[in-house]
Design a protein around this motif. Structure first.
Motif: not given
Length: 193
Positions: A65-66, A57-59, A37-38, A13-16
């Motif tokens: 994260f922020v 989900a990425s947002l 994403m691999g 998800l971090k990669k996305a």
């Protein structure tokens, strides 16, 4: 019998998030996501749903994260004024070290999609409101500690600071030098004197 996942959801998800942050929603294809994403396309659909669901989900991942990054910055700052400066400098330093794509995923998303999609508009507005509320709390704390003058309207000042923080997140994507960006930060923060 269901198979165990062969990947860590948070890692992919971090990669996305990073890919959407760098390219935006429209310019990111499912094949781009598979490659970055691999994991297999089927795994993306089974775990996250379609591209739009993965983007949301990425947002949301970015939102957490922020919040975590800001919490670290604030807790490692000795005063409120230093904490606010450190938040601004974090934006500049993050772009300089190219750890993540330049700018802000939320700002990029708001510009690209918020007028076209109510869910995106709601989520980016919430993220912006959360940042303003954090700045407002910091300013009130600064007033309580005697660091910031009591006649300063903390809500309006938080909105002013946030607006400038968004502007800085855009400027780091251009050819402004670090010195120029730091001069801008100095001027913005004069409001706290």
């Amino acid at each position: 019998m269901a198979r165990n996942k062969e990947f860590d959801e948070q890692v992919v998800l971090k990669k996305a998030m990073e890919l959407f942050w760098k390219q935006g929603y429209e310019k990111t294809s499912m094949q781009d996501l598979v490659n970055h994403m691999g994991i297999h396309r089927r795994s993306i659909y089974d775990t996250f749903g379609d591209k739009y669901s993965l983007f949301l989900a990425s947002l949301k991942f970015y939102e957490v994260f922020v919040a975590e990054e800001l919490t670290k910055i604030i807790s490692n700052s000795s005063t409120v004024k230093i904490a606010i400066r450190n938040i601004f400098e974090y934006v500049v330093n993050l772009a300089e070290f190219e750890i993540y794509p330049a700018g802000c995923f939320a700002v990029n998303t708001a510009v690209e999609l918020s007028l076209l999609d109510k869910d995106i508009q709601h989520l980016t507005t919430k993220m912006f409101n959360d940042t303003e509320e954090l700045l407002n709390k910091l300013l009130k704390e600064g007033q309580n500690k005697g660091e910031i003058k009591n006649d300063l309207n903390t809500l309006v000042t938080a909105q002013f600071l946030h607006n400038n923080l968004i502007g800085l997140r855009v400027l780091v994507k251009t050819n402004y030098t670090k010195k120029e960006l730091e001069s801008i930060i100095d001027l913005i923060l004069k409001v706290l004197e």
